[in-house]
Design a protein around this motif. Structure first.
Motif, PDB file in Angstrom:
ATOM      1  N   ALA A 146      47.592  18.929  -8.899  1.00  0.00           N
ATOM      2  CA  ALA A 146      46.467  19.818  -9.598  1.00  0.00           C
ATOM      3  C   ALA A 146      45.359  19.754  -8.829  1.00  0.00           C
ATOM      4  CB  ALA A 146      46.263  19.311 -11.016  1.00  0.00           C
ATOM      5  N   ALA A 147      44.226  20.683  -9.226  1.00  0.00           N
ATOM      6  CA  ALA A 147      42.892  20.478  -8.306  1.00  0.00           C
ATOM      7  C   ALA A 147      41.911  20.935  -9.321  1.00  0.00           C
ATOM      8  CB  ALA A 147      43.023  21.802  -7.240  1.00  0.00           C
ATOM      9  N   SER A 148      40.646  20.323  -8.651  1.00  0.00           N
ATOM     10  CA  SER A 148      39.440  20.577  -9.429  1.00  0.00           C
ATOM     11  C   SER A 148      38.389  20.765  -8.446  1.00  0.00           C
ATOM     12  CB  SER A 148      39.193  19.453 -10.506  1.00  0.00           C
ATOM     13  OG  SER A 148      37.835  19.491 -11.218  1.00  0.00           O
ATOM     14  N   LEU A 149      38.055  22.012  -8.208  1.00  0.00           N
ATOM     15  CA  LEU A 149      37.003  22.218  -6.860  1.00  0.00           C
ATOM     16  C   LEU A 149      36.054  23.081  -7.270  1.00  0.00           C
ATOM     17  CD1 LEU A 149      40.079  23.337  -4.382  1.00  0.00           C
ATOM     18  CD2 LEU A 149      39.088  20.952  -4.810  1.00  0.00           C
ATOM     19  N   GLY A 150      35.559  22.965  -8.604  1.00  0.00           N
ATOM     20  CA  GLY A 150      34.454  23.751  -9.015  1.00  0.00           C
ATOM     21  C   GLY A 150      34.938  25.411  -9.189  1.00  0.00           C
ATOM     22  N   MET A 151      33.516  26.213  -9.084  1.00  0.00           N
ATOM     23  CA  MET A 151      33.887  27.532  -9.322  1.00  0.00           C
ATOM     24  C   MET A 151      34.498  28.458  -8.178  1.00  0.00           C
ATOM     25  SD  MET A 151      30.335  28.312 -11.170  1.00  0.00           S
ATOM     26  CE  MET A 151      29.350  27.077 -10.274  1.00  0.00           C
ATOM     27  N   LEU A 152      35.354  29.360  -8.231  1.00  0.00           N
ATOM     28  CA  LEU A 152      36.404  30.094  -7.686  1.00  0.00           C
ATOM     29  C   LEU A 152      36.131  31.244  -7.296  1.00  0.00           C
ATOM     30  CD1 LEU A 152      39.676  28.276  -8.572  1.00  0.00           C
ATOM     31  CD2 LEU A 152      38.155  27.409  -6.565  1.00  0.00           C
ATOM     32  N   SER A 153      36.448  31.865  -6.257  1.00  0.00           N
ATOM     33  CA  SER A 153      36.526  33.388  -6.086  1.00  0.00           C
ATOM     34  C   SER A 153      38.077  33.792  -6.420  1.00  0.00           C
ATOM     35  CB  SER A 153      36.146  33.919  -4.658  1.00  0.00           C
ATOM     36  OG  SER A 153      36.951  33.245  -3.615  1.00  0.00           O
ATOM     37  N   GLN A 154      38.324  35.097  -6.539  1.00  0.00           N
ATOM     38  CA  GLN A 154      39.686  35.324  -6.573  1.00  0.00           C
ATOM     39  C   GLN A 154      40.650  35.063  -5.577  1.00  0.00           C
ATOM     40  OE1 GLN A 154      41.140  37.047  -9.579  1.00  0.00           O
ATOM     41  NE2 GLN A 154      42.813  36.208  -8.373  1.00  0.00           N
ATOM     42  N   GLU A 155      39.877  35.286  -4.492  1.00  0.00           N
ATOM     43  CA  GLU A 155      40.716  35.025  -3.149  1.00  0.00           C
ATOM     44  C   GLU A 155      41.199  33.503  -2.991  1.00  0.00           C
ATOM     45  OE1 GLU A 155      40.151  35.014   1.836  1.00  0.00           O
ATOM     46  OE2 GLU A 155      38.620  35.758   0.455  1.00  0.00           O
ATOM     47  N   ARG A 167      48.240  22.943 -11.833  1.00  0.00           N
ATOM     48  CA  ARG A 167      47.304  23.254 -12.620  1.00  0.00           C
ATOM     49  C   ARG A 167      45.920  23.115 -12.098  1.00  0.00           C
ATOM     50  NH1 ARG A 167      48.579  18.768 -17.060  1.00  0.00           N
ATOM     51  NH2 ARG A 167      50.196  20.189 -17.501  1.00  0.00           N
ATOM     52  N   TYR A 168      45.098  23.961 -12.558  1.00  0.00           N
ATOM     53  CA  TYR A 168      43.786  23.975 -12.157  1.00  0.00           C
ATOM     54  C   TYR A 168      42.659  23.314 -13.226  1.00  0.00           C
ATOM     55  CZ  TYR A 168      39.601  24.868  -9.517  1.00  0.00           C
ATOM     56  OH  TYR A 168      38.227  24.901  -8.755  1.00  0.00           O
ATOM     57  N   ASN A 169      41.976  22.237 -12.928  1.00  0.00           N
ATOM     58  CA  ASN A 169      40.590  21.804 -13.833  1.00  0.00           C
ATOM     59  C   ASN A 169      39.337  22.381 -13.357  1.00  0.00           C
ATOM     60  OD1 ASN A 169      38.686  19.526 -13.875  1.00  0.00           O
ATOM     61  ND2 ASN A 169      39.420  19.771 -15.699  1.00  0.00           N
ATOM     62  N   HIS A 170      38.816  22.875 -14.669  1.00  0.00           N
ATOM     63  CA  HIS A 170      37.381  23.456 -14.539  1.00  0.00           C
ATOM     64  C   HIS A 170      36.854  23.133 -16.025  1.00  0.00           C
ATOM     65  CE1 HIS A 170      33.991  24.925 -12.593  1.00  0.00           C
ATOM     66  NE2 HIS A 170      33.994  26.213 -13.182  1.00  0.00           N
ATOM     67  N   ASN A 171      36.153  22.091 -16.081  1.00  0.00           N
ATOM     68  CA  ASN A 171      35.771  21.879 -17.377  1.00  0.00           C
ATOM     69  C   ASN A 171      34.406  22.594 -17.672  1.00  0.00           C
ATOM     70  OD1 ASN A 171      37.571  19.714 -17.771  1.00  0.00           O
ATOM     71  ND2 ASN A 171      36.077  17.987 -17.002  1.00  0.00           N
ATOM     72  N   LEU A 172      34.421  23.084 -18.937  1.00  0.00           N
ATOM     73  CA  LEU A 172      33.253  23.753 -19.538  1.00  0.00           C
ATOM     74  C   LEU A 172      32.045  22.847 -19.709  1.00  0.00           C
ATOM     75  CD1 LEU A 172      34.858  26.570 -21.985  1.00  0.00           C
ATOM     76  CD2 LEU A 172      33.464  26.807 -19.799  1.00  0.00           C
ATOM     77  N   GLU A 173      32.532  21.570 -20.053  1.00  0.00           N
ATOM     78  CA  GLU A 173      31.689  20.404 -20.476  1.00  0.00           C
ATOM     79  C   GLU A 173      31.166  20.155 -21.541  1.00  0.00           C
ATOM     80  OE1 GLU A 173      32.310  18.359 -18.333  1.00  0.00           O
ATOM     81  OE2 GLU A 173      32.167  19.011 -16.164  1.00  0.00           O
ATOM     82  N   THR A 174      30.643  21.242 -22.366  1.00  0.00           N
ATOM     83  CA  THR A 174      30.009  21.406 -23.657  1.00  0.00           C
ATOM     84  C   THR A 174      29.968  22.859 -24.000  1.00  0.00           C
ATOM     85  OG1 THR A 174      28.041  20.484 -24.815  1.00  0.00           O
ATOM     86  CG2 THR A 174      27.363  21.770 -22.963  1.00  0.00           C
ATOM     87  N   MET A 197      40.002  33.496 -14.202  1.00  0.00           N
ATOM     88  CA  MET A 197      40.913  33.898 -13.362  1.00  0.00           C
ATOM     89  C   MET A 197      41.962  33.198 -13.047  1.00  0.00           C
ATOM     90  SD  MET A 197      38.142  35.227 -10.027  1.00  0.00           S
ATOM     91  CE  MET A 197      37.250  33.955 -10.142  1.00  0.00           C
ATOM     92  N   VAL A 198      41.783  31.775 -13.401  1.00  0.00           N
ATOM     93  CA  VAL A 198      42.849  30.794 -13.100  1.00  0.00           C
ATOM     94  C   VAL A 198      44.044  31.243 -14.205  1.00  0.00           C
ATOM     95  CG1 VAL A 198      43.691  28.467 -13.436  1.00  0.00           C
ATOM     96  CG2 VAL A 198      41.623  28.997 -12.464  1.00  0.00           C
ATOM     97  N   ARG A 199      43.730  31.544 -15.490  1.00  0.00           N
ATOM     98  CA  ARG A 199      44.726  31.940 -16.465  1.00  0.00           C
ATOM     99  C   ARG A 199      45.467  32.940 -15.990  1.00  0.00           C
ATOM    100  NH1 ARG A 199      47.007  29.575 -19.577  1.00  0.00           N
ATOM    101  NH2 ARG A 199      45.440  28.897 -21.181  1.00  0.00           N
ATOM    102  N   ASP A 200      44.648  33.932 -15.254  1.00  0.00           N
ATOM    103  CA  ASP A 200      45.507  35.364 -15.273  1.00  0.00           C
ATOM    104  C   ASP A 200      46.399  35.090 -13.791  1.00  0.00           C
ATOM    105  OD1 ASP A 200      44.195  36.675 -17.221  1.00  0.00           O
ATOM    106  OD2 ASP A 200      42.654  37.442 -15.817  1.00  0.00           O
ATOM    107  N   SER A 201      46.273  34.120 -13.039  1.00  0.00           N
ATOM    108  CA  SER A 201      46.864  33.726 -11.862  1.00  0.00           C
ATOM    109  C   SER A 201      48.282  33.309 -12.294  1.00  0.00           C
ATOM    110  CB  SER A 201      46.035  32.831 -10.776  1.00  0.00           C
ATOM    111  OG  SER A 201      46.216  31.561 -11.430  1.00  0.00           O
TER     112      SER A 201
END
Length: 335
Positions: A146-155, A167-174, A197-201
């Motif tokens: 899995a990965a957690s690298l912050g905000m992503l572009s579509q590319e 699996r991609y982790n990106h927390n909304l935090e609150t 975008m992650v969901r759609d991928s």
């Protein structure tokens, strides 16, 4: 048991346990407001929900930081921000160390290994490091990456899919309404955009946050409802561990009873989701509370240390799972 709590737990027994539908925001708030004497009943119901809709297995994950510290964002809880005086220096992990960490994680019986980087979003150097690292891990050990690298572009989303990121982790935090009190260098909506975008991928979505940032109970319920709208595959539940040098460094540690109420409430909001113990549980709940949470809706754990704070030894969690007769989910069950 109070009349109001009988009402909300009865509603939850019908809607969540019997029908598999999560509680709506108003009822989530009622669970978060339960009196202390009703916490065991809420945890018991949350456990029944977890067993019915997720099963008895517990998913075990290890995490490692590929790039630590020096982040340009101002997340007020995070000692990896380069804007604060927190004593975390910027460090890159080499590929052999990354592979070794993955092997050590797999040796615990874990099925997930998450590579994390303290960045706003990945640059070309980080994406190449990911590609090389993931390739080396997959050649050396059988584990989901899995990965957690912050905000992503579509590319970048497409590149991670091509690498075989599970699996991609990106927390909304609150919640959306409280987010500007915690982060000012980017918006809640920007995070939400990456998650869509992650969901759609086709990658699995891992999205949670931190409880105890100073939000109200109403905002805690709002957060749970927003996560339910997103329908992530996994929700890591962190409890604030105040870090010296950060704007939230003097925030009090969350009351363990409030933490247990939150565990029950989030399970009743997300009956079919992997609900993972993450950072801060040791300082917030201790050994006894950790046990109560596992019997109150939690069905996944991060073992070992976190990114900048120490966790429980992996053996302690694995021994507790064995004592509670909770099987560790095998890799084959996650594929």
């Amino acid at each position: 048991m109070s009349t109001s709590s009988v009402s909300v737990l009865d509603r939850a027994r019908t809607r969540v346990l019997a029908e598999g539908q999560g509680l709506e925001e108003a009822d989530i708030l009622e669970v978060l407001r339960l009196p202390d004497e009703d916490i065991p009943a809420a945890l018991q119901l949350a456990h029944e929900v977890r067993m019915r809709w997720c099963g008895p297995e517990v998913e075990v994950e290890g995490i490692v930081s590929l790039k630590t510290g020096g982040c340009p964002e101002d997340c007020h809880f995070c000692s990896q921000s380069g804007l604060f005086s927190s004593p975390v220096r910027s460090v890159w992990l080499d590929i052999p160390s990354l592979v070794k960490a993955a092997q050590q994680t797999a040796a615990t019986g874990a099925s997930e290994f998450c590579i994390v980087a303290a960045v706003r979003g990945p640059d070309a150097k980080l994406m190449q490091q990911m590609r090389d690292g993931v390739k080396a891990i997959k050649e050396a050990v059988d584990i989901n990456v899995a990965a957690s690298l912050g905000m992503l572009s579509q590319e970048q989303v497409d590149d991670l899919v091509d690498m075989g990121i599970h699996r991609y982790n990106h927390n909304l935090e609150t919640c959306r309404s409280y987010f500007p009190n915690v982060v000012t260098t980017h918006s809640w909506e920007e995070r939400w955009g990456t998650l869509k975008m992650v969901r759609d991928s086709g990658m699995e979505v891992c999205c949670g946050g931190i409880i105890g940032l100073g939000e109200t109970l109403e905002q805690r319920a709002e957060f749970a409802a927003q996560l339910a709208e997103l329908q992530p595959d996994e929700v890591p539940l962190n409890f604030l561990n105040p870090r010296p040098g950060t704007p939230l460094g003097d925030q009090p540690v969350m009351d363990p009873k409030d933490a247990l109420r939150a565990i029950a409430a989030f399970r009743l909001a997300l009956p079919r989701t992997i609900l993972r113990y993450a950072g801060g549980r040791e300082i917030t709940l201790g050994d006894l509370g950790t046990r109560e949470g596992l019997l109150g809706g939690i069905n996944a754990v991060i073992v070992g240390n976190y990114l900048t704070t120490l966790g429980r030894p992996a053996t302690s969690d694995l021994d507790l799972l064995a004592e509670l007769k909770m099987p560790v989910k095998a890799l084959s069950a996650t594929l």
